[in-house]
Write a protein that holds these residues in place. Structure first.
Motif, PDB file in Angstrom:
ATOM      1  N   LYS A   1     -12.332  12.692   8.242  1.00 59.25           N
ATOM      2  CA  LYS A   1     -11.340  11.649   7.990  1.00 59.25           C
ATOM      3  C   LYS A   1     -12.004  10.312   8.316  1.00 59.25           C
ATOM      4  O   LYS A   1     -12.317  10.035   9.473  1.00 59.25           O
ATOM      5  CB  LYS A   1     -10.090  11.863   8.846  1.00 59.25           C
ATOM      6  N   VAL A   2     -12.219   9.516   7.289  1.00 55.23           N
ATOM      7  CA  VAL A   2     -12.998   8.285   7.429  1.00 55.23           C
ATOM      8  C   VAL A   2     -12.390   7.381   8.498  1.00 55.23           C
ATOM      9  O   VAL A   2     -11.181   7.169   8.534  1.00 55.23           O
ATOM     10  CB  VAL A   2     -13.057   7.548   6.081  1.00 55.23           C
ATOM     11  N   MET A   3     -13.260   6.854   9.381  1.00 55.67           N
ATOM     12  CA  MET A   3     -12.830   5.930  10.429  1.00 55.67           C
ATOM     13  C   MET A   3     -12.989   4.502   9.910  1.00 55.67           C
ATOM     14  O   MET A   3     -14.086   3.948   9.899  1.00 55.67           O
ATOM     15  CB  MET A   3     -13.669   6.140  11.688  1.00 55.67           C
ATOM     16  N   ALA A   4     -11.911   3.908   9.435  1.00 55.76           N
ATOM     17  CA  ALA A   4     -11.961   2.542   8.906  1.00 55.76           C
ATOM     18  C   ALA A   4     -10.802   1.750   9.495  1.00 55.76           C
ATOM     19  O   ALA A   4      -9.751   2.311   9.834  1.00 55.76           O
ATOM     20  CB  ALA A   4     -11.891   2.541   7.381  1.00 55.76           C
ATOM     21  N   ASP A   5     -10.993   0.424   9.626  1.00 51.44           N
ATOM     22  CA  ASP A   5      -9.919  -0.428  10.132  1.00 51.44           C
ATOM     23  C   ASP A   5      -8.829  -0.608   9.083  1.00 51.44           C
ATOM     24  O   ASP A   5      -7.648  -0.652   9.396  1.00 51.44           O
ATOM     25  CB  ASP A   5     -10.480  -1.800  10.534  1.00 51.44           C
ATOM     26  N   VAL A   6      -9.255  -0.721   7.825  1.00 46.58           N
ATOM     27  CA  VAL A   6      -8.331  -1.033   6.733  1.00 46.58           C
ATOM     28  C   VAL A   6      -8.514  -0.020   5.613  1.00 46.58           C
ATOM     29  O   VAL A   6      -9.639   0.269   5.211  1.00 46.58           O
ATOM     30  CB  VAL A   6      -8.578  -2.462   6.192  1.00 46.58           C
ATOM     31  N   GLY A   7      -7.401   0.507   5.123  1.00 46.11           N
ATOM     32  CA  GLY A   7      -7.439   1.410   3.981  1.00 46.11           C
ATOM     33  C   GLY A   7      -6.704   0.794   2.806  1.00 46.11           C
ATOM     34  O   GLY A   7      -5.588   0.279   2.961  1.00 46.11           O
ATOM     35  N   LEU A   8      -7.315   0.820   1.630  1.00 48.07           N
ATOM     36  CA  LEU A   8      -6.699   0.273   0.421  1.00 48.07           C
ATOM     37  C   LEU A   8      -5.910   1.375  -0.272  1.00 48.07           C
ATOM     38  O   LEU A   8      -6.474   2.398  -0.662  1.00 48.07           O
ATOM     39  CB  LEU A   8      -7.764  -0.287  -0.529  1.00 48.07           C
TER      40      LEU A   8
ATOM     41  N   THR B   1     -12.636  -3.089  -7.118  1.00 53.10           N
ATOM     42  CA  THR B   1     -13.050  -4.469  -7.414  1.00 53.10           C
ATOM     43  C   THR B   1     -12.872  -5.347  -6.190  1.00 53.10           C
ATOM     44  O   THR B   1     -13.728  -6.184  -5.874  1.00 53.10           O
ATOM     45  CB  THR B   1     -12.224  -5.026  -8.591  1.00 53.10           C
ATOM     46  N   LEU B   2     -11.765  -5.169  -5.464  1.00 57.03           N
ATOM     47  CA  LEU B   2     -11.518  -5.949  -4.251  1.00 57.03           C
ATOM     48  C   LEU B   2     -12.578  -5.662  -3.199  1.00 57.03           C
ATOM     49  O   LEU B   2     -13.134  -6.585  -2.594  1.00 57.03           O
ATOM     50  CB  LEU B   2     -10.126  -5.632  -3.702  1.00 57.03           C
ATOM     51  N   LEU B   3     -12.907  -4.377  -2.996  1.00 54.63           N
ATOM     52  CA  LEU B   3     -13.913  -4.028  -1.996  1.00 54.63           C
ATOM     53  C   LEU B   3     -15.273  -4.628  -2.355  1.00 54.63           C
ATOM     54  O   LEU B   3     -15.979  -5.164  -1.503  1.00 54.63           O
ATOM     55  CB  LEU B   3     -14.023  -2.513  -1.864  1.00 54.63           C
ATOM     56  N   SER B   4     -15.649  -4.559  -3.626  1.00 54.29           N
ATOM     57  CA  SER B   4     -16.959  -5.083  -4.037  1.00 54.29           C
ATOM     58  C   SER B   4     -17.019  -6.608  -3.919  1.00 54.29           C
ATOM     59  O   SER B   4     -18.098  -7.172  -3.730  1.00 54.29           O
ATOM     60  CB  SER B   4     -17.261  -4.665  -5.482  1.00 54.29           C
ATOM     61  N   SER B   5     -15.862  -7.274  -4.010  1.00 50.91           N
ATOM     62  CA  SER B   5     -15.866  -8.740  -3.951  1.00 50.91           C
ATOM     63  C   SER B   5     -15.896  -9.275  -2.528  1.00 50.91           C
ATOM     64  O   SER B   5     -16.267 -10.428  -2.308  1.00 50.91           O
ATOM     65  CB  SER B   5     -14.645  -9.296  -4.686  1.00 50.91           C
ATOM     66  N   VAL B   6     -15.521  -8.445  -1.532  1.00 48.41           N
ATOM     67  CA  VAL B   6     -15.467  -8.933  -0.148  1.00 48.41           C
ATOM     68  C   VAL B   6     -16.546  -8.309   0.730  1.00 48.41           C
ATOM     69  O   VAL B   6     -16.663  -8.656   1.904  1.00 48.41           O
ATOM     70  CB  VAL B   6     -14.078  -8.665   0.475  1.00 48.41           C
ATOM     71  N   SER B   7     -17.320  -7.347   0.191  1.00 46.46           N
ATOM     72  CA  SER B   7     -18.366  -6.709   0.988  1.00 46.46           C
ATOM     73  C   SER B   7     -19.566  -6.440   0.092  1.00 46.46           C
ATOM     74  O   SER B   7     -19.559  -6.749  -1.104  1.00 46.46           O
ATOM     75  CB  SER B   7     -17.849  -5.396   1.591  1.00 46.46           C
TER      76      SER B   7
ATOM     77  N   SER C   1     -14.289   9.508  -4.350  1.00 46.49           N
ATOM     78  CA  SER C   1     -14.483   9.694  -2.914  1.00 46.49           C
ATOM     79  C   SER C   1     -14.444   8.329  -2.248  1.00 46.49           C
ATOM     80  O   SER C   1     -14.653   7.299  -2.901  1.00 46.49           O
ATOM     81  CB  SER C   1     -15.818  10.392  -2.634  1.00 46.49           C
ATOM     82  N   PRO C   2     -14.182   8.288  -0.926  1.00 44.11           N
ATOM     83  CA  PRO C   2     -14.044   7.000  -0.253  1.00 44.11           C
ATOM     84  C   PRO C   2     -15.332   6.174  -0.297  1.00 44.11           C
ATOM     85  O   PRO C   2     -16.434   6.700  -0.215  1.00 44.11           O
ATOM     86  CB  PRO C   2     -13.705   7.396   1.184  1.00 44.11           C
ATOM     87  N   ASN C   3     -15.143   4.862  -0.411  1.00 43.97           N
ATOM     88  CA  ASN C   3     -16.245   3.910  -0.295  1.00 43.97           C
ATOM     89  C   ASN C   3     -15.952   2.998   0.879  1.00 43.97           C
ATOM     90  O   ASN C   3     -14.835   2.485   1.008  1.00 43.97           O
ATOM     91  CB  ASN C   3     -16.388   3.073  -1.577  1.00 43.97           C
ATOM     92  N   LEU C   4     -16.948   2.813   1.740  1.00 47.75           N
ATOM     93  CA  LEU C   4     -16.779   1.965   2.917  1.00 47.75           C
ATOM     94  C   LEU C   4     -17.567   0.679   2.760  1.00 47.75           C
ATOM     95  O   LEU C   4     -18.675   0.685   2.207  1.00 47.75           O
ATOM     96  CB  LEU C   4     -17.250   2.689   4.176  1.00 47.75           C
ATOM     97  N   GLY C   5     -16.997  -0.405   3.255  1.00 50.28           N
ATOM     98  CA  GLY C   5     -17.698  -1.682   3.244  1.00 50.28           C
ATOM     99  C   GLY C   5     -17.352  -2.479   4.493  1.00 50.28           C
ATOM    100  O   GLY C   5     -16.204  -2.453   4.955  1.00 50.28           O
ATOM    101  N   VAL C   6     -18.334  -3.176   5.045  1.00 52.10           N
ATOM    102  CA  VAL C   6     -18.098  -4.056   6.191  1.00 52.10           C
ATOM    103  C   VAL C   6     -17.777  -5.440   5.657  1.00 52.10           C
ATOM    104  O   VAL C   6     -18.563  -6.027   4.917  1.00 52.10           O
ATOM    105  CB  VAL C   6     -19.328  -4.103   7.126  1.00 52.10           C
ATOM    106  N   VAL C   7     -16.607  -5.951   6.021  1.00 45.51           N
ATOM    107  CA  VAL C   7     -16.131  -7.233   5.513  1.00 45.51           C
ATOM    108  C   VAL C   7     -16.349  -8.302   6.572  1.00 45.51           C
ATOM    109  O   VAL C   7     -15.864  -8.175   7.706  1.00 45.51           O
ATOM    110  CB  VAL C   7     -14.638  -7.150   5.136  1.00 45.51           C
ATOM    111  N   ASP C   8     -17.091  -9.349   6.212  1.00 45.16           N
ATOM    112  CA  ASP C   8     -17.298 -10.510   7.089  1.00 45.16           C
ATOM    113  C   ASP C   8     -16.268 -11.552   6.699  1.00 45.16           C
ATOM    114  O   ASP C   8     -16.313 -12.131   5.612  1.00 45.16           O
ATOM    115  CB  ASP C   8     -18.715 -11.050   6.912  1.00 45.16           C
ATOM    116  N   VAL C   9     -15.324 -11.827   7.613  1.00 44.49           N
ATOM    117  CA  VAL C   9     -14.228 -12.751   7.291  1.00 44.49           C
ATOM    118  C   VAL C   9     -14.752 -14.169   7.127  1.00 44.49           C
ATOM    119  O   VAL C   9     -14.208 -14.954   6.355  1.00 44.49           O
ATOM    120  CB  VAL C   9     -13.136 -12.668   8.376  1.00 44.49           C
ATOM    121  N   GLY C  10     -15.805 -14.525   7.883  1.00 47.60           N
ATOM    122  CA  GLY C  10     -16.373 -15.858   7.776  1.00 47.60           C
ATOM    123  C   GLY C  10     -16.180 -16.704   9.003  1.00 47.60           C
ATOM    124  O   GLY C  10     -16.775 -17.779   9.135  1.00 47.60           O
ATOM    125  N   ASP C  11     -15.351 -16.241   9.934  1.00 47.07           N
ATOM    126  CA  ASP C  11     -15.112 -17.001  11.173  1.00 47.07           C
ATOM    127  C   ASP C  11     -15.596 -16.223  12.392  1.00 47.07           C
ATOM    128  O   ASP C  11     -15.092 -16.403  13.495  1.00 47.07           O
ATOM    129  CB  ASP C  11     -13.628 -17.335  11.311  1.00 47.07           C
TER     130      ASP C  11
END
Length: 427
Positions: A156-163, A173-179, A194-204
């Motif tokens: 079970k993927v350990m992620a902060d946010v699930g789409l 498309t959203l995941l590829s645009s922010v990570s 299958s699930p794709n994981l990405g680390v999102v840098d908010v910028g702050d």
């Protein structure tokens, strides 16, 4: 290749055999028995390695067997214990016994360990059986067999946010645009398998892990489409982001989409409805989206925050990231961990087994004796030595096996089966 469910076989190491030996030295009269005990077999241990992301390695190796303990030696030397076999798994791995479907462990933290199969103890050497009545025993035990079982590993993927959302609403498309994740994007349903994981840098200075999961359809909670593959992973997320096709490009009503997704989540696991939710109103660059958004707000009200975005043009995406990061800051990581630990405390509490209990039944003129202690004793007895056979018979007699056989009508010369071997009943 993302692999999130496998079935494997594990076998802990057998204990080493006890030694039968006698001390014979020139100036040591009546040296006596000097056979040492065997060493303990290796355990099968699962350990979390946060550097792993899938169960792919188990696709190619499905059998794991630990080493057995070293046999005992003469001069009362104890055999060496075998090393444990440590198997690395990614965080979020759930270990399930394939026979009972009981959850053995839910591994979530780095370096967390659990023993899934225990190695057998070493057999006792003949020096252990010396008594005043029998100072030179000709008895030594075999090593105890290690535990073996079939296991199912689920990730079970350990992620902060699930789409969450229907297929083709723009999650990938959203995941590829922010990570920097590069999920497959195409204009057909179930592009994401299958699930794709990405680390999102908010910028702050803040960042979080986002998971793009396979799309949901009606009936997903009972396995329709890719339902179980999706829902298994969203259980671990701290925040659920509903991605809605606000333009209704496939002829669906955006509000009805949102209601159906929530129904699927609720029917799969009611606790998912307690998770914080954010609504990402996607495809706002498409004509008709503004009117649909106005109707959507009227129906949903102020219950959940709504962010109008276009994943393709990145319109409003930064505001969405700030909103997600702010919500994550308000949610400590501990509640989810505590929830998992509460589940851990419920699992793998095997019912106590009364080892002295046994059953005797008649099958095709053969009396079958079954019992955990009897079968273990049988496997640890060396039937090549008369004294060992006599000891085995004495223990069965004390346990009441002979009396039970007589009660069922066993007579001299009848066949009695224990494990895979048959014996002759002798009065």
């Amino acid at each position: 290749m993302f692999v999130d469910k496998v079935k494997i076989y594990v076998k802990a190491g057998d204990g080493g055999n006890g030694q039968k030996a006698f001390r014979r030295e020139k100036y040591v009269p009546m040296g006596g028995p000097a056979g040492g005990d065997g060493g303990k077999g290796g355990d099968i241990v699962f350990q979390v390695d946060e550097g792993l992301r899938t169960l792919l390695d188990f696709r190619y190796q499905k059998h794991f067997k630990a080493e057995r303990g070293e046999h005992g030696r003469s001069k009362a030397q104890h055999g060496a214990n075998a090393e444990d076999m440590v198997i690395k798994v990614p965080p979020g791995t759930v270990i399930i016994d394939d026979d009972t479907q009981a959850v053995i462990a839910d591994l979530t933290r780095h370096d967390q360990r659990v023993v899934v199969a225990r190695g057998g103890r070493g057999g006792r050497g003949n020096m252990r059986f010396a008594t005043p009545a029998n100072p030179a025993p000709d008895i030594a035990e075999k090593g105890e067999p290690g535990e073996e079982r079939y296991l199912v590993l689920e990730l079970k993927v350990m992620a902060d946010v699930g789409l969450a959302g229907f297929p083709s609403v723009g999650k990938s498309t959203l995941l590829s645009s922010v990570s920097k994740a590069k999920p497959k994007i195409a204009a057909y349903h179930f592009t994401t398998l299958s699930p794709n994981l990405g680390v999102v840098d908010v910028g702050d200075g803040r960042s979080f892990v986002m998971a793009d999961l396979p799309g949901l359809i009606e009936g997903a909670h009972i396995g329709a489409g890719l339902g179980h593959q999706f829902l298994r992973h969203i259980e671990r997320t701290r925040v659920i982001v509903h991605v809605i096709d606000m333009a209704g490009t496939e002829g669906r009503n955006p509000y009805e989409d949102w209601v159906k997704i929530n129904q699927e989540l609720e029917q799969y696991n009611l606790r998912l409805m307690e998770r914080p939710q954010i609504i990402a109103a996607n495809k706002m660059d498409v004509p008709g989206a503004e009117e649909n958004l106005a109707h959507f707000r009227e129906n949903v009200g102020e219950q959940y925050p709504i962010y109008p975005i276009s994943a393709a043009t990145k319109q409003g995406v930064q505001e969405l990231l700030y909103g997600i990061a702010d919500l994550l800051d308000q949610i400590p990581a501990t509640p989810l961990v505590e929830e998992i630990e509460q589940e851990e405390r419920k699992v793998y509490k095997a019912e106590p087994v009364e080892e002295d209990t046994f059953t005797v039944r008649k099958e095709n003129e053969i009396y079958v004796v079954e019992g955990a202690k009897i079968e273990k004793l049988f496997k640890m007895t060396d039937f090549n030595h008369y004294d060992s056979v006599q000891r085995f018979a004495r223990i069965l007699r004390k346990m009441g096996v002979d009396d039970e056989l007589r009660r069922l009508g066993a007579e001299n010369g009848d066949s009695v089966r224990i494990a895979d071997y048959e014996f002759e009943f002798v009065e």
